[in-house]
Design a protein around this motif. Structure first.
Motif, PDB file in Angstrom:
ATOM      1  N   ALA A   1       2.028  25.420   1.351  1.00  0.00           N
ATOM      2  CA  ALA A   1       0.853  24.583   1.537  1.00  0.00           C
ATOM      3  C   ALA A   1      -0.229  24.952   0.535  1.00  0.00           C
ATOM      4  O   ALA A   1      -0.418  26.126   0.213  1.00  0.00           O
ATOM      5  N   GLU A   2      -0.944  23.972   0.035  1.00  0.00           N
ATOM      6  CA  GLU A   2      -2.119  24.221  -0.777  1.00  0.00           C
ATOM      7  C   GLU A   2      -3.249  24.683   0.149  1.00  0.00           C
ATOM      8  O   GLU A   2      -3.319  24.285   1.304  1.00  0.00           O
ATOM      9  N   THR A   3      -4.133  25.512  -0.378  1.00  0.00           N
ATOM     10  CA  THR A   3      -5.243  26.011   0.422  1.00  0.00           C
ATOM     11  C   THR A   3      -6.539  25.934  -0.375  1.00  0.00           C
ATOM     12  O   THR A   3      -6.533  25.788  -1.598  1.00  0.00           O
ATOM     13  N   LEU A   4      -7.645  26.021   0.329  1.00  0.00           N
ATOM     14  CA  LEU A   4      -8.957  26.210  -0.287  1.00  0.00           C
ATOM     15  C   LEU A   4      -9.803  27.029   0.672  1.00  0.00           C
ATOM     16  O   LEU A   4      -9.426  27.255   1.816  1.00  0.00           O
ATOM     17  N   MET A   5     -10.955  27.500   0.196  1.00  0.00           N
ATOM     18  CA  MET A   5     -11.818  28.339   1.011  1.00  0.00           C
ATOM     19  C   MET A   5     -12.986  27.522   1.549  1.00  0.00           C
ATOM     20  O   MET A   5     -13.627  26.777   0.800  1.00  0.00           O
ATOM     21  N   ILE A   6     -13.248  27.650   2.840  1.00  0.00           N
ATOM     22  CA  ILE A   6     -14.426  27.070   3.451  1.00  0.00           C
ATOM     23  C   ILE A   6     -15.503  28.155   3.480  1.00  0.00           C
ATOM     24  O   ILE A   6     -15.268  29.239   4.010  1.00  0.00           O
ATOM     25  N   PRO A   7     -16.670  27.914   2.894  1.00  0.00           N
ATOM     26  CA  PRO A   7     -17.707  28.945   2.866  1.00  0.00           C
ATOM     27  C   PRO A   7     -18.001  29.507   4.257  1.00  0.00           C
ATOM     28  O   PRO A   7     -18.150  28.760   5.229  1.00  0.00           O
ATOM     29  N   GLY A   8     -18.042  30.829   4.336  1.00  0.00           N
ATOM     30  CA  GLY A   8     -18.328  31.481   5.604  1.00  0.00           C
ATOM     31  C   GLY A   8     -17.104  31.837   6.416  1.00  0.00           C
ATOM     32  O   GLY A   8     -17.212  32.523   7.438  1.00  0.00           O
ATOM     33  N   ILE A   9     -15.926  31.380   5.986  1.00  0.00           N
ATOM     34  CA  ILE A   9     -14.679  31.651   6.705  1.00  0.00           C
ATOM     35  C   ILE A   9     -13.751  32.410   5.769  1.00  0.00           C
ATOM     36  O   ILE A   9     -13.444  31.945   4.670  1.00  0.00           O
ATOM     37  N   ALA A  10     -13.290  33.588   6.195  1.00  0.00           N
ATOM     38  CA  ALA A  10     -12.524  34.464   5.313  1.00  0.00           C
ATOM     39  C   ALA A  10     -11.100  33.983   5.086  1.00  0.00           C
ATOM     40  O   ALA A  10     -10.508  34.248   4.039  1.00  0.00           O
ATOM     41  N   MET A  11     -10.520  33.270   6.037  1.00  0.00           N
ATOM     42  CA  MET A  11      -9.128  32.846   5.939  1.00  0.00           C
ATOM     43  C   MET A  11      -8.998  31.602   5.058  1.00  0.00           C
ATOM     44  O   MET A  11      -9.744  30.639   5.234  1.00  0.00           O
ATOM     45  N   PRO A  12      -8.064  31.590   4.088  1.00  0.00           N
ATOM     46  CA  PRO A  12      -7.833  30.357   3.331  1.00  0.00           C
ATOM     47  C   PRO A  12      -7.407  29.226   4.258  1.00  0.00           C
ATOM     48  O   PRO A  12      -6.610  29.427   5.181  1.00  0.00           O
TER      49      PRO A  12
ATOM     50  N   ILE B   1     -16.228  29.888  17.501  1.00  0.00           N
ATOM     51  CA  ILE B   1     -15.754  28.687  16.814  1.00  0.00           C
ATOM     52  C   ILE B   1     -15.850  28.966  15.324  1.00  0.00           C
ATOM     53  O   ILE B   1     -16.891  29.400  14.833  1.00  0.00           O
ATOM     54  N   ASP B   2     -14.782  28.733  14.589  1.00  0.00           N
ATOM     55  CA  ASP B   2     -14.814  28.995  13.152  1.00  0.00           C
ATOM     56  C   ASP B   2     -15.676  27.973  12.412  1.00  0.00           C
ATOM     57  O   ASP B   2     -16.471  28.337  11.536  1.00  0.00           O
ATOM     58  N   LEU B   3     -15.501  26.697  12.720  1.00  0.00           N
ATOM     59  CA  LEU B   3     -16.282  25.634  12.073  1.00  0.00           C
ATOM     60  C   LEU B   3     -16.835  24.718  13.159  1.00  0.00           C
ATOM     61  O   LEU B   3     -16.066  24.031  13.844  1.00  0.00           O
ATOM     62  N   TYR B   4     -18.159  24.712  13.312  1.00  0.00           N
ATOM     63  CA  TYR B   4     -18.819  23.929  14.356  1.00  0.00           C
ATOM     64  C   TYR B   4     -19.572  22.798  13.677  1.00  0.00           C
ATOM     65  O   TYR B   4     -20.474  23.028  12.871  1.00  0.00           O
ATOM     66  N   GLN B   5     -19.195  21.549  13.999  1.00  0.00           N
ATOM     67  CA  GLN B   5     -19.668  20.390  13.264  1.00  0.00           C
ATOM     68  C   GLN B   5     -20.472  19.445  14.152  1.00  0.00           C
ATOM     69  O   GLN B   5     -20.062  19.142  15.274  1.00  0.00           O
ATOM     70  N   VAL B   6     -21.602  18.974  13.655  1.00  0.00           N
ATOM     71  CA  VAL B   6     -22.367  17.949  14.368  1.00  0.00           C
ATOM     72  C   VAL B   6     -21.611  16.628  14.206  1.00  0.00           C
ATOM     73  O   VAL B   6     -21.423  16.150  13.088  1.00  0.00           O
ATOM     74  N   HIS B   7     -21.203  16.049  15.326  1.00  0.00           N
ATOM     75  CA  HIS B   7     -20.268  14.927  15.283  1.00  0.00           C
ATOM     76  C   HIS B   7     -20.887  13.676  14.643  1.00  0.00           C
ATOM     77  O   HIS B   7     -20.257  12.994  13.833  1.00  0.00           O
ATOM     78  N   TRP B   8     -22.116  13.351  15.038  1.00  0.00           N
ATOM     79  CA  TRP B   8     -22.852  12.214  14.463  1.00  0.00           C
ATOM     80  C   TRP B   8     -24.327  12.577  14.415  1.00  0.00           C
ATOM     81  O   TRP B   8     -24.818  13.296  15.294  1.00  0.00           O
ATOM     82  N   PRO B   9     -25.071  12.096  13.432  1.00  0.00           N
ATOM     83  CA  PRO B   9     -26.518  12.325  13.438  1.00  0.00           C
ATOM     84  C   PRO B   9     -27.154  11.627  14.641  1.00  0.00           C
ATOM     85  O   PRO B   9     -26.728  10.547  15.041  1.00  0.00           O
ATOM     86  N   ASP B  10     -28.157  12.269  15.218  1.00  0.00           N
ATOM     87  CA  ASP B  10     -28.847  11.754  16.400  1.00  0.00           C
ATOM     88  C   ASP B  10     -30.239  11.297  15.976  1.00  0.00           C
ATOM     89  O   ASP B  10     -31.117  12.126  15.734  1.00  0.00           O
ATOM     90  N   PRO B  11     -30.477   9.996  15.875  1.00  0.00           N
ATOM     91  CA  PRO B  11     -31.771   9.516  15.372  1.00  0.00           C
ATOM     92  C   PRO B  11     -32.948   9.838  16.289  1.00  0.00           C
ATOM     93  O   PRO B  11     -34.102   9.736  15.868  1.00  0.00           O
TER      94      PRO B  11
ATOM     95  N   GLY C   1     -23.162  35.044  16.553  1.00  0.00           N
ATOM     96  CA  GLY C   1     -21.741  35.333  16.408  1.00  0.00           C
ATOM     97  C   GLY C   1     -20.817  34.389  17.153  1.00  0.00           C
ATOM     98  O   GLY C   1     -19.601  34.614  17.193  1.00  0.00           O
ATOM     99  N   LYS C   2     -21.369  33.320  17.702  1.00  0.00           N
ATOM    100  CA  LYS C   2     -20.526  32.357  18.414  1.00  0.00           C
ATOM    101  C   LYS C   2     -19.891  31.334  17.469  1.00  0.00           C
ATOM    102  O   LYS C   2     -18.914  30.676  17.836  1.00  0.00           O
ATOM    103  N   VAL C   3     -20.453  31.224  16.281  1.00  0.00           N
ATOM    104  CA  VAL C   3     -19.983  30.255  15.285  1.00  0.00           C
ATOM    105  C   VAL C   3     -19.965  30.951  13.928  1.00  0.00           C
ATOM    106  O   VAL C   3     -20.879  31.718  13.610  1.00  0.00           O
ATOM    107  N   ARG C   4     -18.924  30.672  13.138  1.00  0.00           N
ATOM    108  CA  ARG C   4     -18.837  31.288  11.807  1.00  0.00           C
ATOM    109  C   ARG C   4     -19.432  30.407  10.718  1.00  0.00           C
ATOM    110  O   ARG C   4     -20.051  30.903   9.789  1.00  0.00           O
ATOM    111  N   ALA C   5     -19.199  29.121  10.771  1.00  0.00           N
ATOM    112  CA  ALA C   5     -19.691  28.213   9.736  1.00  0.00           C
ATOM    113  C   ALA C   5     -20.048  26.882  10.374  1.00  0.00           C
ATOM    114  O   ALA C   5     -19.505  26.510  11.423  1.00  0.00           O
TER     115      ALA C   5
END
Length: 327
Positions: free
Chosen positions: A3-14, A119-129, A147-151
């Motif tokens: 598999a191809e990989t890339l790095m997500i900033p803030g997460i050590a694992m490819p 959670i390794d990557l915690y994402q805001v699902h939609w902007p809230d106006p 320490g509950k979220v990495r990125a």
């Protein structure tokens, strides 16, 4: 599979450049849940080298996270676990809510359902106006400090909204819709990601199955299937998109690949992208290996653009999926 990989900033694992998307595993809008096959799907994804698992509380109103939590309990340190925040629901109706109080509740519920302490990557699902972006960003930045979220990631945000968020908290990744048929981000979000070192988690790379190469004019959708209200699957557009798929298949054939592999390879060749491969049955992971080890040429890309311009006279985006603000 290599598999191809890339790095997500803030997460050590490819990160594998294909992620498992788990909206359908939640069951809602996809014909109901099938937990036995869902668990097998996660196992198969890990077996073929996928190590990014993307879910959200709203997928099945917590059910997808619960299934993923059980399936990953013995594999937690092998995966990059991504989920989302900022949507709420009442009586089956989803709406946006990114207030700090909502985030404080959601993180605890997600950690519990996912059976993890971070959670390794915690994402805001939609902007809230209705909520200042500063309030949302500061609440999430605190979770990173705790320490509950990495990125942190943002989904369905514009560059202007991302600029505002980044005044108060770092952003590692963005998650927009992106596929051969839905390319709105190419003039906005995609160049923003390249300029700012962000990874793009492209959702819908197969455009709700349109680009799988398996649909025909006789394909129908029943029950609560999302595609019953998706304008791409209504006449006359459905016929236009199917014709484009038929013509695109000639390019896939030239490479000795499936239509599905062509669609995902196209996403990977467009930038710092990870394609979210949605599946709810283990056999739907089949074909992942065909995405790697080749690429599309500039000539291929030009031919693809010509096919789309010719076959789809009235293109439409994924706007119908956007949830409303709070009442």
């Amino acid at each position: 599979m290599t598999a191809e990989t890339l790095m997500i900033p803030g997460i050590a694992m490819p990160a594998s450049r294909i992620a498992l998307g788990t909206w359908a595993i939640g069951g809602s809008m996809w014909g109901g849940a099938d937990d036995v096959n869902a668990a097998k799907t996660v196992e198969e994804a890990l077996a073929v080298g996928i190590n990014v698992i993307d879910t959200a509380p709203v997928y099945g109103f917590g059910h997808s996270e619960e299934v993923i939590g059980r399936a990953l309990e013995a594999h937690r340190d092998r995966v990059i676990l991504a989920t989302k925040v900022g949507l709420d629901w009442k009586d089956g109706k989803v709406f946006r809510d990114s207030r700090a109080s909502r985030i404080a509740d959601e993180i605890e519920a997600s950690l519990r359902r996912l059976r993890t302490d971070r959670i390794d990557l915690y994402q805001v699902h939609w902007p809230d106006p209705q909520t200042p972006i500063e309030e949302t960003a500061r609440a999430l930045e605190k979770l990173v400090r705790d320490g509950k979220v990495r990125a942190l990631g943002l989904s369905n945000f514009s560059p202007e909204q991302m600029d505002e968020f980044r005044k108060f908290a770092p952003v590692a990744a963005i998650q927009p819709p992106y596929n051969l048929f839905e390319r709105e981000i190419e003039g906005t979000v995609l160049p923003y990601a390249k300029d700012n070192g962000l990874v793009v988690l492209a959702y819908g790379p197969l455009c709700r199955g349109l680009l799988s190469g398996k649909m025909t004019a006789q394909t129908t959708f029943t029950g609560d299937d999302l595609r019953k209200v998706d304008p791409k699957f209504q006449p006359p557009r459905f016929a236009h998109y199917l014709q484009a798929v038929a013509d695109l298949k000639a390019i896939a054939d030239r490479h000795g690949k499936s239509m599905l592999a062509l669609a995902v390879r196209w996403v990977l060749d467009r930038g710092p992208t990870i394609a979210l491969w949605g599946a709810r049955k283990p056999e739907q992971i089949s074909g992942v290996q065909d995405v790697f080890g080749w690429s599309l040429s500039p000539q291929d890309m030009a031919e693809i653009d010509a096919i789309l311009a010719r076959d789809i006279p009235d293109p439409v985006g994924p706007e119908f999926m956007a949830p409303p603000p709070r009442a």
